[in-house]
Design a protein around this motif. Structure first.
Motif, PDB file in Angstrom:
ATOM      1  N   GLY A 447       0.774  -1.236   0.000  1.00  0.00           N
ATOM      2  CA  GLY A 447       0.000   0.000   0.000  1.00  0.00           C
ATOM      3  C   GLY A 447       0.800   1.278   0.000  1.00  0.00           C
ATOM      4  O   GLY A 447       0.292   2.325   0.393  1.00  0.00           O
ATOM      5  N   MET A 448       2.054   1.230  -0.453  1.00  0.00           N
ATOM      6  CA  MET A 448       2.824   2.481  -0.498  1.00  0.00           C
ATOM      7  C   MET A 448       2.576   3.185  -1.834  1.00  0.00           C
ATOM      8  O   MET A 448       2.908   2.660  -2.888  1.00  0.00           O
ATOM      9  N   PRO A 449       1.962   4.377  -1.799  1.00  0.00           N
ATOM     10  CA  PRO A 449       1.708   5.083  -3.056  1.00  0.00           C
ATOM     11  C   PRO A 449       3.007   5.607  -3.660  1.00  0.00           C
ATOM     12  O   PRO A 449       4.006   5.774  -2.961  1.00  0.00           O
ATOM     13  N   ILE A 452       5.423   9.888  -3.159  1.00  0.00           N
ATOM     14  CA  ILE A 452       5.319  10.482  -1.835  1.00  0.00           C
ATOM     15  C   ILE A 452       6.734  10.748  -1.340  1.00  0.00           C
ATOM     16  O   ILE A 452       7.621   9.932  -1.524  1.00  0.00           O
ATOM     17  N   TYR A 453       6.932  11.936  -0.754  1.00  0.00           N
ATOM     18  CA  TYR A 453       8.287  12.319  -0.342  1.00  0.00           C
ATOM     19  C   TYR A 453       8.608  11.811   1.048  1.00  0.00           C
ATOM     20  O   TYR A 453       9.738  11.880   1.494  1.00  0.00           O
ATOM     21  N   THR A 454       7.602  11.298   1.739  1.00  0.00           N
ATOM     22  CA  THR A 454       7.843  10.815   3.085  1.00  0.00           C
ATOM     23  C   THR A 454       6.776   9.786   3.456  1.00  0.00           C
ATOM     24  O   THR A 454       5.761   9.675   2.781  1.00  0.00           O
ATOM     25  N   TYR A 455       7.062   9.011   4.473  1.00  0.00           N
ATOM     26  CA  TYR A 455       6.077   8.050   4.948  1.00  0.00           C
ATOM     27  C   TYR A 455       6.333   7.840   6.438  1.00  0.00           C
ATOM     28  O   TYR A 455       7.411   8.154   6.948  1.00  0.00           O
ATOM     29  N   ASP A 456       5.306   7.325   7.102  1.00  0.00           N
ATOM     30  CA  ASP A 456       5.423   7.189   8.548  1.00  0.00           C
ATOM     31  C   ASP A 456       6.021   5.836   8.922  1.00  0.00           C
ATOM     32  O   ASP A 456       5.833   4.845   8.216  1.00  0.00           O
ATOM     33  N   SER A 458       5.147   3.825  11.067  1.00  0.00           N
ATOM     34  CA  SER A 458       4.168   2.801  11.449  1.00  0.00           C
ATOM     35  C   SER A 458       3.623   2.029  10.240  1.00  0.00           C
ATOM     36  O   SER A 458       2.870   1.083  10.408  1.00  0.00           O
ATOM     37  N   MET A 459       3.989   2.450   9.014  1.00  0.00           N
ATOM     38  CA  MET A 459       3.369   1.839   7.840  1.00  0.00           C
ATOM     39  C   MET A 459       3.974   0.480   7.485  1.00  0.00           C
ATOM     40  O   MET A 459       3.448  -0.230   6.626  1.00  0.00           O
ATOM     41  N   GLY A 460       5.101   0.133   8.068  1.00  0.00           N
ATOM     42  CA  GLY A 460       5.724  -1.151   7.763  1.00  0.00           C
ATOM     43  C   GLY A 460       6.508  -1.132   6.461  1.00  0.00           C
ATOM     44  O   GLY A 460       6.739  -2.177   5.861  1.00  0.00           O
ATOM     45  N   TRP A 461       6.916   0.050   6.017  1.00  0.00           N
ATOM     46  CA  TRP A 461       7.628   0.151   4.746  1.00  0.00           C
ATOM     47  C   TRP A 461       9.117   0.405   4.935  1.00  0.00           C
ATOM     48  O   TRP A 461       9.829   0.650   3.958  1.00  0.00           O
TER      49      TRP A 461
ATOM     50  N   ASN B  35       0.413  -4.874   8.107  1.00  0.00           N
ATOM     51  CA  ASN B  35       0.727  -3.484   7.783  1.00  0.00           C
ATOM     52  C   ASN B  35      -0.556  -2.730   7.462  1.00  0.00           C
ATOM     53  O   ASN B  35      -1.453  -3.277   6.825  1.00  0.00           O
ATOM     54  N   PRO B  36      -0.630  -1.468   7.903  1.00  0.00           N
ATOM     55  CA  PRO B  36      -1.924  -0.768   7.850  1.00  0.00           C
ATOM     56  C   PRO B  36      -2.513  -0.610   6.451  1.00  0.00           C
ATOM     57  O   PRO B  36      -3.710  -0.460   6.319  1.00  0.00           O
ATOM     58  N   GLN B  37      -1.674  -0.610   5.411  1.00  0.00           N
ATOM     59  CA  GLN B  37      -2.236  -0.459   4.069  1.00  0.00           C
ATOM     60  C   GLN B  37      -1.987  -1.685   3.200  1.00  0.00           C
ATOM     61  O   GLN B  37      -2.000  -1.603   1.974  1.00  0.00           O
ATOM     62  N   TRP B 196      -8.593   5.970  -1.696  1.00  0.00           N
ATOM     63  CA  TRP B 196      -8.074   4.612  -1.588  1.00  0.00           C
ATOM     64  C   TRP B 196      -8.001   4.150  -0.136  1.00  0.00           C
ATOM     65  O   TRP B 196      -7.335   4.773   0.681  1.00  0.00           O
ATOM     66  N   HIS B 236       1.188  15.910  -1.303  1.00  0.00           N
ATOM     67  CA  HIS B 236       0.509  14.664  -1.666  1.00  0.00           C
ATOM     68  C   HIS B 236       0.774  13.563  -0.641  1.00  0.00           C
ATOM     69  O   HIS B 236      -0.127  12.817  -0.250  1.00  0.00           O
ATOM     70  N   ALA B 237       2.017  13.474  -0.169  1.00  0.00           N
ATOM     71  CA  ALA B 237       2.385  12.406   0.762  1.00  0.00           C
ATOM     72  C   ALA B 237       1.639  12.527   2.086  1.00  0.00           C
ATOM     73  O   ALA B 237       1.497  11.552   2.815  1.00  0.00           O
ATOM     74  N   ARG B 240      -3.722  12.026   3.957  1.00  0.00           N
ATOM     75  CA  ARG B 240      -4.143  10.709   4.460  1.00  0.00           C
ATOM     76  C   ARG B 240      -5.454  10.860   5.219  1.00  0.00           C
ATOM     77  O   ARG B 240      -5.821  11.948   5.630  1.00  0.00           O
TER      78      ARG B 240
END
Lengths: 620, 411
Positions: A447-449, A452-456, A458-461, B35-37, B196, B236-237, B240
């Protein structure tokens, strides 16, 4: 008849920088294309590296959001228009006349013009980094994000103008190569005896000629929206942003095949050479290439499965997209048939060509997965797509381009590259590439779009992003080794000789590097893989057939003379383009560019013939 | 050189095999459905159908992958040129074989196309509505939610349960009744966004002036992550949102509560904040007391204010749809979970306490009001908001505290 008095004689610089600037020799222009495009490839790579460092871990702040968006937009635009396309063009230039037994392309000065115009377009795009921000709306530039309200800076204007100028370069080159391939084949070189790379070049250039007008129209509309308050894509005044998407992808999907078909052509030369077998199912591979090109026009909306076109159009484009997998599969299977039972020699070009088949297959399979619109709804705009395009364009196109560079390097330079360094380069690139891009499949399914310039955290990425960045760094090391190998071998590699690979096609029948006139005598072609057949003293299966130029062999060799004017026209286009970005004083800067360009076109038309023999003939 | 090349080749083969093994084992163990997504943890029928189609084509692709890559590996070892080898047999093709490997993929693709096309129609909301309209109308329960994209936040509009012609607006966090299909009407006020929620359904784009629709249903109560999936500009990032699925009666309580204005602040600091909310210009873009917006006579939507609605901002489990306001998981190991209490507030099912952690909420609000640009670069408030562009009107620490205190009363 008296020759018109012309103030500036044609240049005659046998060596040095002016020789390169005025050259219209297809081989030198090929080298110019290759070196320029490779430098631009490095700039696109640096943009990618910065993005990967930013994404190596969660919530990082190495580049800002605004810069990140410029990075991925420029990375995509650079790699597609300034790296892969011109790298392919470098091979068109160097290889095509040699493969068809010609002394140059049909329009040598137009060829120089294509190169300089490409350079002008590339500079226009790249200087936008330093003029207040590069384009930041994605390489696809979806409206209304590109509107002047959303994006008041000059970045988008630079992008529009650059793509237009590059389009002129591509179109000029394409017409040139189409005419060359149709008209300048050696006697006996019928279409079904064309080397596969020439075939794929032919098909690619048909695609360019048909596809670029579409993006040209779309970009003009966008420019009019931005500059003259028109409303093609302006929602507030009834414009439609989806129109842009249709126009962009009607161009954009054939563009995908513009990028991959030359790569397929390169691989189709290398696999037979290093397996010592003819291409398996030559007619099927040619036909598959043509079908891919034709069907490439029927699948554009698979880029728009989530746009809400409705279930009927989505079904149609699902089915056409699935269908295009069939000719692609035919190619892969035929390549395997070529290797099967062969005597395979794992020189670096062969390693890259096999790597291409292995990696492109992965990209092809994920491509079929995307064709299924309903599951694609989960994958669209995620890293799964990023993984897919990199398997197709890096594992595919770039691997094939590396294969081609290693394959033709001895022909281009007359020297052999270092095989050991080549193999090290291949394996490091292969490992780095897979490490960088395979985990992106996982990220997308997690589910990583994209974009995106950043991610949290907690997302598991975190893990796979870290691995991917490490892979890119290994990949970069592989590229550095490649550069070292090329630069070192170019200066002092062992002499290669005319035919180091026991080649099959005509370019291997002449010395390395080829003399300026390519062929002392225009060859007559009796066979597919004519040079191989000649060497093996096979019984001549065929007879010479009509086709090709049928040039009189007993003539002295005419060579086209160098010229300043292609460069000057390109300079005019450059200035004219910059003037469109800065429309001061009724487009005064553009007017200067148009003036220079017009004068140069006239000068080009009336350029004196500088060839004594031609002069003599004219006097008769 | 020759020897080193041989060693290199052997080494390369080993490395390649190693990578392949690692990748294959990686596939099975590393993608974590927790994982949440994750698209593998399907908790609704649409996502479930899409995952099924994914598996169909994945295994078909896997067969092709193994066939091609294994054949390549086999050939690399089997047909390697050896010293003294002559030219191999010069085969030019094999028509039967070529026909076979043209037809075989066609068959695979035709088979795979059947569930795919079924899936396309299954996910289509228009068809869903027309097929189920009568049943829904009979039941009187057919939740349709307007989803409106803004740079960079989501606005949700619910039909008012009792007052026809009125809508209830919320921002960045939406509730849906569990076990019921919900239809979403997608729109955007600026650029293209995409709606989404991976665990519930694949995305559909939100395009200005294009009436897009989608539907999904949540099988189980829970908090679902959503994210904008179409590049929409600088932040964009950071676009949410969350979808919270609760039982139907809880959902009704929540919706009714959202429709009412929050209680008047009694605390003097909060009262000062309420005044400041108007004086500093916040109310120019944000509604703080009224969530109800009338529809036009022709049923069309009236645009709300520029910024997210802040009525009941203190009931949201997440700040900006992305930062937790709660230290409790929706559902933990002991099965404790959120429910909507009789006041319409998210609360802990065992203790009855509010689910919102006041100090987390306070810290989040304060961080945001102090420096919005650092959390959502490019946002309109930081770009155009009076306190952020005019140094003379810059908010003091005390004023920020007052605003935070006021917002925290919007329960």
């Amino acid at each position: 008849m008296t020759t018109m008095a012309f103030p500036i004689p044609r240049p005659t610089h046998p060596t040095g920088i002016w020789n390169w600037i005025t050259t219209i020799d297809h081989k030198k222009i090929g080298v110019l294309y290759g070196v320029t495009a490779f430098i631009l490839f490095l700039t696109g790579g640096i943009e990618a590296l910065l993005m990967r460092i930013q994404l190596a871990g969660p919530n990082q702040d190495i580049v800002s959001a605004e810069i990140f968006n410029q990075l991925f937009t420029m990375h995509g635009t650079t790699m597609i228009f300034l790296a892969i396309m011109p790298l392919s063009a470098a091979f068109f230039n160097f290889v095509i006349p040699l493969q068809i037994g010609a002394r140059d392309v049909a329009f040598p000065r137009l060829n120089a013009f294509s190169y300089w115009t490409f350079l002008a377009g590339a500079i226009i795009l790249k200087i936008s980094w330093f003029t207040g921000g590069a384009t930041n709306a994605g390489w696809f530039g979806y409206a209304p994000l590109t509107s002047v309200q959303q994006n008041p800076g000059t970045g988008i204007d630079y992008w529009i103008v650059s793509l237009q100028v590059l389009g002129i370069a591509s179109l000029a080159a394409s017409f040139n190569f189409l005419v060359t391939i149709i008209n300048m084949r050696a006697p006996g070189m019928s279409f079904m005896r064309l080397p596969l790379f020439t075939w794929m070049t032919f098909i690619t250039n048909i695609l360019i000629v048909l596809a670029f007008p579409v993006i040209t129209v779309a970009l003009i509309e966008l420019y009019f929206d931005r500059s003259f308050g028109m409303n093609f894509f302006n929602v507030a005044r009834g414009g439609d942003p989806v129109l842009w998407q249709h126009l962009f992808w009607v161009f954009g999907h054939p563009e995908v095949y513009i990028l991959i078909l030359p790569a397929m052509g390169i691989v189709s030369e290398i696999l037979p050479t290093f397996s010592k077998k003819p291409l398996f199912g030559y007619p099927a591979i040619v036909l598959a290439g043509a079908i891919i090109a034709f069907m490439g026009w029927m699948v554009w909306s698979h880029h728009m499965f989530t746009v809400g076109l409705g279930p009927i159009p989505v079904t149609v484009f699902t089915i056409t997209t699935m269908a295009i997998a069939v000719p692609t599969g035919i190619k892969v299977f035929n390549w395997m048939g070529t290797m099967w039972g062969g005597s395979m020699d794992f020189k670096t070009p062969m390693l890259y060509a096999i790597g291409f088949v292995a990696m492109f297959t992965i990209g092809g399979i994920s491509g079929v997965m995307h064709s299924m619109a309903s599951s694609d709804a989960q994958q669209q705009d995620t890293y799964f797509i990023v993984a897919h395009i990199h398997y197709v364009l890096f594992g595919g196109a770039i691997f094939a381009i590396f294969a081609g560079i290693y394959y033709w390097f001895p022909k281009i330079t007359g020297r052999m590259y270092s095989e050991t360094l080549g193999k090290i380069n291949f394996w490091i690139t292969m490992v780095g590439f897979n490490l960088a891009f395979f985990p992106q499949h996982f990220l997308g399914l997690d589910g990583m779009p994209r974009r995106i310039y950043t991610y949290d955290a907690s997302m598991g990425w975190n893990l796979w992003n870290g691995v991917s960045t490490a892979g890119v760094i290994i990949l970069a090391i592989g590229i550095l080794i490649f550069m070292h190998n090329i630069v070192k071998s170019w200066r002092k590699g062992e002499l290669a000789g005319g035919d180091p690979w026991d080649g099959r096609t005509l370019e291997w029948s002449i010395p390395s590097p080829p003399p300026e006139y390519n062929f002392a005598e225009i060859p007559t072609v009796y066979d597919r893989d004519d040079w191989w057949a000649r060497k093996r003293r096979e019984v001549r299966r065929g007879v010479p057939v009509a086709g090709g130029s049928g040039e009189d062999e007993h003539h002295d060799i005419h060579l086209p003379q160098p010229s300043y004017w292609p460069l000057v026209v390109a300079i005019g286009l450059f200035i004219g383009g910059i003037g469109l970005v800065y429309p001061v004083g009724m487009y005064a800067i553009s007017m200067v560019g148009v003036f220079i360009g017009t004068v140069a076109v006239y000068a080009w038309s009336f350029e004196p013939v500088n060839d004594p023999e031609e002069g003599e003939q004219a006097a008769h | 050189m020759l020897k080193s090349a041989v060693i290199l080749n052997k080494l390369a083969g080993v490395v390649l095999l190693g990578i392949l093994t690692a990748l294959l084992t990686g596939c099975t163990t590393i993608i974590n459905p927790q994982n949440p997504q994750s698209t593998f943890d399907t908790l609704g029928p649409v996502a479930e159908n899409q995952l099924f189609i994914f598996w169909v084509i994945f295994f078909a692709g896997l067969v092709v992958f193994i066939f091609v890559e294994a054949a390549l590996l086999y050939m690399v070892f089997k047909f390697k040129r050896r010293e003294g080898d002559g030219d191999p047999a010069q085969t030019h093709g094999n028509t039967r074989l070529e026909i076979a490997w043209t037809i075989a993929p066609v068959i695979v693709l035709v088979v795979a196309a059947v569930p795919t096309v079924q899936g396309i129609f299954y996910a289509d909301a228009g068809r869903y509505i027309s097929a189920n309209y009568q049943a829904a109308a009979d039941e009187g329960r057919f939740l349709e939610v307007d989803v409106i994209g803004h740079q960079w936040w989501f606005e949700f509009r619910y039909p008012h349960p009792t007052n026809a012609g009125e809508q209830i607006a919320v921002a960045n966090e939406m509730y849906v009744p569990v076990g019921e299909p919900v239809v979403f009407l997608l729109d955007s006020v600026d650029v293209i966004h995409s709606f989404w929620v991976p665990k519930l359904a694949g995305k559909v784009d939100m395009i200005p002036n294009n009436d897009n629709m989608m539907w999904f249903e949540a099988y189980v109560p829970g908090e679902y992550f959503g994210q904008c999936a179409e590049f929409c500009g600088v932040s964009h990032a950071n676009m949410r949102f969350k979808v919270v699925a609760v039982a139907r009666d809880e959902f009704d309580r929540w919706l009714l509560h959202q429709a009412n204005p929050a209680a008047e602040p009694s605390d003097p600091l909060a009262a000062q904040g309420k005044k400041l909310f108007r004086d500093a210009g916040c109310s120019g873009c944000h509604a703080d007391s009224n969530s109800v917006i009338k529809l036009r006579d022709d049923g069309s939507r009236i645009p709300g204010r520029t910024g997210p609605i802040l009525n009941h901002v203190a009931t949201r489990l997440n700040h900006l749809g992305m930062f937790r306001n709660s230290d409790v998981d929706f559902e933990d190991a002991s099965g404790r979970r959120l429910y909507i209490n009789s006041q319409g507030m998210p609360a802990d099912v065992t203790t009855g306490r509010s689910f919102i952690n006041e100090s987390m909420l306070q810290a989040n609000l304060k961080e945001w009001i102090t420096d919005p640009e650092s959390l959502k670069p490019g946002n309109l408030m930081a770009r155009d908001g009076e306190p952020y562009i005019d140094p003379a009107n810059e908010l003091t620490e005390v004023e920020i505290d007052a605003l935070v205190a006021y917002l925290m009363t919007l329960k």
